[in-house]
Scaffold this motif. Structure first.
Motif, PDB file in Angstrom:
ATOM      1  N   ASP A   1       0.865  -1.179   0.000  1.00 17.46           N
ATOM      2  CA  ASP A   1       0.000   0.000   0.000  1.00 17.46           C
ATOM      3  C   ASP A   1       0.897   1.222   0.000  1.00 17.46           C
ATOM      4  OD1 ASP A   1      -2.487  -1.267   0.066  1.00 17.46           O
ATOM      5  OD2 ASP A   1      -2.618  -1.246   2.250  1.00 17.46           O
ATOM      6  N   GLY A   2       0.767   2.066  -1.026  1.00 17.24           N
ATOM      7  CA  GLY A   2       1.590   3.262  -1.102  1.00 17.24           C
ATOM      8  C   GLY A   2       1.300   4.226   0.037  1.00 17.24           C
ATOM      9  N   PRO A   3       2.163   5.215   0.252  1.00 16.88           N
ATOM     10  CA  PRO A   3       1.934   6.197   1.309  1.00 16.88           C
ATOM     11  C   PRO A   3       0.562   6.852   1.191  1.00 16.88           C
ATOM     12  CG  PRO A   3       4.130   6.457   0.373  1.00 16.88           C
ATOM     13  CD  PRO A   3       3.410   5.467  -0.497  1.00 16.88           C
ATOM     14  N   SER A   4      -0.126   6.973   2.315  1.00 18.18           N
ATOM     15  CA  SER A   4      -1.467   7.585   2.387  1.00 18.18           C
ATOM     16  C   SER A   4      -2.534   6.775   1.674  1.00 18.18           C
ATOM     17  CB  SER A   4      -1.451   9.023   1.847  1.00 18.18           C
ATOM     18  OG  SER A   4      -0.590   9.846   2.603  1.00 18.18           O
ATOM     19  N   HIS A   5      -2.270   5.527   1.383  1.00 19.24           N
ATOM     20  CA  HIS A   5      -3.227   4.641   0.721  1.00 19.24           C
ATOM     21  C   HIS A   5      -3.407   3.374   1.564  1.00 19.24           C
ATOM     22  CE1 HIS A   5      -2.244   7.272  -2.625  1.00 19.24           C
ATOM     23  NE2 HIS A   5      -3.208   6.738  -3.338  1.00 19.24           N
ATOM     24  N   GLY A   6      -4.595   2.797   1.482  1.00 19.53           N
ATOM     25  CA  GLY A   6      -4.850   1.545   2.185  1.00 19.53           C
ATOM     26  C   GLY A   6      -4.584   1.674   3.678  1.00 19.53           C
ATOM     27  N   LYS A   7      -3.865   0.694   4.209  1.00 14.32           N
ATOM     28  CA  LYS A   7      -3.565   0.675   5.640  1.00 14.32           C
ATOM     29  C   LYS A   7      -2.224   1.313   5.970  1.00 14.32           C
ATOM     30  CE  LYS A   7      -6.351  -3.480   6.512  1.00 14.32           C
ATOM     31  NZ  LYS A   7      -6.337  -4.884   7.008  1.00 14.32           N
ATOM     32  N   SER A   8      -1.554   1.861   4.952  1.00 11.57           N
ATOM     33  CA  SER A   8      -0.294   2.556   5.221  1.00 11.57           C
ATOM     34  C   SER A   8      -0.558   3.870   5.940  1.00 11.57           C
ATOM     35  CB  SER A   8       0.465   2.822   3.917  1.00 11.57           C
ATOM     36  OG  SER A   8       0.950   1.619   3.363  1.00 11.57           O
ATOM     37  N   GLU A   9       0.459   4.365   6.613  1.00 10.02           N
ATOM     38  CA  GLU A   9       0.311   5.621   7.338  1.00 10.02           C
ATOM     39  C   GLU A   9       0.071   6.784   6.387  1.00 10.02           C
ATOM     40  OE1 GLU A   9       2.725   4.978  11.525  1.00 10.02           O
ATOM     41  OE2 GLU A   9       3.695   6.099   9.914  1.00 10.02           O
ATOM     42  N   SER A  10      -0.682   7.749   6.871  1.00 13.33           N
ATOM     43  CA  SER A  10      -0.952   8.957   6.112  1.00 13.33           C
ATOM     44  C   SER A  10       0.238   9.907   6.210  1.00 13.33           C
ATOM     45  CB  SER A  10      -2.211   9.629   6.659  1.00 13.33           C
ATOM     46  OG  SER A  10      -2.470  10.837   5.997  1.00 13.33           O
ATOM     47  N   VAL A  11       0.581  10.529   5.097  1.00  8.38           N
ATOM     48  CA  VAL A  11       1.676  11.509   5.071  1.00  8.38           C
ATOM     49  C   VAL A  11       1.051  12.904   5.109  1.00  8.38           C
ATOM     50  CG1 VAL A  11       3.709  12.333   3.822  1.00  8.38           C
ATOM     51  CG2 VAL A  11       3.067   9.912   3.695  1.00  8.38           C
ATOM     52  N   PRO A  12       1.319  13.688   6.150  1.00  7.84           N
ATOM     53  CA  PRO A  12       0.624  14.963   6.331  1.00  7.84           C
ATOM     54  C   PRO A  12       1.249  16.131   5.576  1.00  7.84           C
ATOM     55  CG  PRO A  12       2.025  14.565   8.211  1.00  7.84           C
ATOM     56  CD  PRO A  12       2.177  13.366   7.300  1.00  7.84           C
ATOM     57  N   ARG A  13       1.866  15.856   4.444  1.00  6.76           N
ATOM     58  CA  ARG A  13       2.509  16.900   3.635  1.00  6.76           C
ATOM     59  C   ARG A  13       2.650  16.403   2.212  1.00  6.76           C
ATOM     60  NH1 ARG A  13       7.596  15.237   2.375  1.00  6.76           N
ATOM     61  NH2 ARG A  13       8.599  13.677   3.729  1.00  6.76           N
ATOM     62  N   ASP A  14       2.986  17.301   1.308  1.00 12.61           N
ATOM     63  CA  ASP A  14       3.307  16.885  -0.047  1.00 12.61           C
ATOM     64  C   ASP A  14       4.644  16.138  -0.048  1.00 12.61           C
ATOM     65  OD1 ASP A  14       1.044  18.244  -0.714  1.00 12.61           O
ATOM     66  OD2 ASP A  14       2.010  19.706  -2.025  1.00 12.61           O
ATOM     67  N   PHE A  15       4.838  15.277  -1.053  1.00 15.37           N
ATOM     68  CA  PHE A  15       6.099  14.555  -1.176  1.00 15.37           C
ATOM     69  C   PHE A  15       6.434  14.395  -2.645  1.00 15.37           C
ATOM     70  CE2 PHE A  15       2.612  11.572  -0.412  1.00 15.37           C
ATOM     71  CZ  PHE A  15       2.697  10.695  -1.490  1.00 15.37           C
ATOM     72  N   THR A  16       7.671  14.080  -2.930  1.00 13.89           N
ATOM     73  CA  THR A  16       8.158  14.005  -4.305  1.00 13.89           C
ATOM     74  C   THR A  16       8.305  12.557  -4.762  1.00 13.89           C
ATOM     75  OG1 THR A  16      10.496  13.934  -3.669  1.00 13.89           O
ATOM     76  CG2 THR A  16       9.472  16.123  -3.895  1.00 13.89           C
ATOM     77  N   PHE A  17       8.462  12.378  -6.075  1.00 15.48           N
ATOM     78  CA  PHE A  17       8.722  11.039  -6.595  1.00 15.48           C
ATOM     79  C   PHE A  17      10.071  10.527  -6.097  1.00 15.48           C
ATOM     80  CE2 PHE A  17       5.264  11.383  -9.732  1.00 15.48           C
ATOM     81  CZ  PHE A  17       4.797  10.087  -9.685  1.00 15.48           C
ATOM     82  N   GLU A  18      11.031  11.421  -5.916  1.00 18.01           N
ATOM     83  CA  GLU A  18      12.332  11.001  -5.408  1.00 18.01           C
ATOM     84  C   GLU A  18      12.182  10.420  -4.000  1.00 18.01           C
ATOM     85  OE1 GLU A  18      12.815  13.349  -8.839  1.00 18.01           O
ATOM     86  OE2 GLU A  18      11.760  13.888  -6.981  1.00 18.01           O
TER      87      GLU A  18
END
Length: 276
Positions: free
Chosen positions: A57-74
């Motif tokens: 599950d990618g970040p902020s998706h499914g049961k993964s933890e939510s990321v409270p900010r924007d993030f980059t592909f890097e």
């Protein structure tokens, strides 16, 4: 049905949830934006018959933890590498990415972490300014203010999956749509804004893909990523084959053409000769 063993791995983008099942050579699955690892449906079970399958599950998706900010592909690629490390996958793996997962996989394939790369419905161009203003920005803004309301879910999944695919597989269609409805709202907003409004093209990376690649285009993709564009993409990758699968959106083949996808992947893995 295979019963997956869930686990979590820590990364710089939070703890990622992993569904693991099966025994054999390692296969890693990364889903499309908006959905989660449940979108793989029966493919997860079928691949687990002969492989150890890790569905992330990618970040902020499914049961993964939510990321409270924007993030980059890097940052996303570093997170994926950390997930592989956390799972003990030190040897190259077979990577299967749907749309967003294909973007992650292409970037990983320029390094030593993959044995093979498979992408399904993964357009490589960045959004033009017109596309950002007329498609991405309205969707991201609407989600920010109203969340996953029914009208927005229908608008998105008519393109991502398609009404015909949902009608053909109503249970799996409902599961896929639920993954968007159930996502943490703040985290999904940041993921959408990061991956849509800030997405850039990755054409310049294709010549550096150092593993055999299988590119699957979606035959009637309403988003405009046509099979001829997939062929041009494949021509730029040193060792690549291209195939078409049925559907009208990036995710719809997982619902209505999974048997063909399974066959194509199996044949590809049997005949691919990774570089030594």
């Amino acid at each position: 049905m295979v019963t997956p063993n869930p686990e979590f791995v820590s990364t710089d983008l939070g703890r990622l949830h992993i569904r693991r099942a099966g025994d054999g050579p390692p296969v890693v699955l990364w889903h499309s934006l908006f959905v989660d690892s449940r979108s793989w449906g029966p493919l997860f079970d079928e691949l687990a018959r002969r492989h150890t399958v890790y569905a992330i599950d990618g970040p902020s998706h499914g049961k993964s933890e939510s990321v409270p900010r924007d993030f980059t592909f890097e940052e996303l690629v570093v997170s994926a590498e950390q997930a592989l490390d956390g799972l003990g996958l030190t040897e190259p793996v077979d990577w299967v990415g749907n749309a967003w997962g294909g973007h992650v996989g292409i970037r990983l394939a320029t390094g030593p972490r993959l044995r093979t790369l498979t992408t399904i419905g993964t357009p490589i161009q960045g959004f033009s300014m017109q596309e950002k203003l007329t498609k991405a920005w309205p969707l991201v803004t609407a989600y920010r203010f109203v969340g996953p309301k029914d009208f927005l879910v229908k608008l998105l999944f008519d393109q991502l999956v398609g009404p015909d695919a949902i009608a053909a597989q109503p249970d799996q269609g409902a599961t896929v749509m639920a993954s968007y409805r159930e996502a943490d709202r703040a985290g999904m907003f940041h993921a959408m804004r990061s991956m849509m409004l800030h997405r850039t093209g990755i054409e310049h990376l294709l010549g550096n893909v150092g593993v055999p690649a299988l590119v699957m285009s979606v035959r009637d993709d309403v988003t405009g990523w046509r099979p001829d564009e997939a062929r041009r993409m494949c021509a730029a990758i040193p060792d690549c084959r291209v195939e078409e699968v049925a559907g009208t959106g990036h995710v719809s083949p997982l619902l209505i053409d999974h048997d063909r996808i399974l066959g194509l992947i199996g044949e590809f893995w049997r005949t691919a000769v990774p570089k030594t």
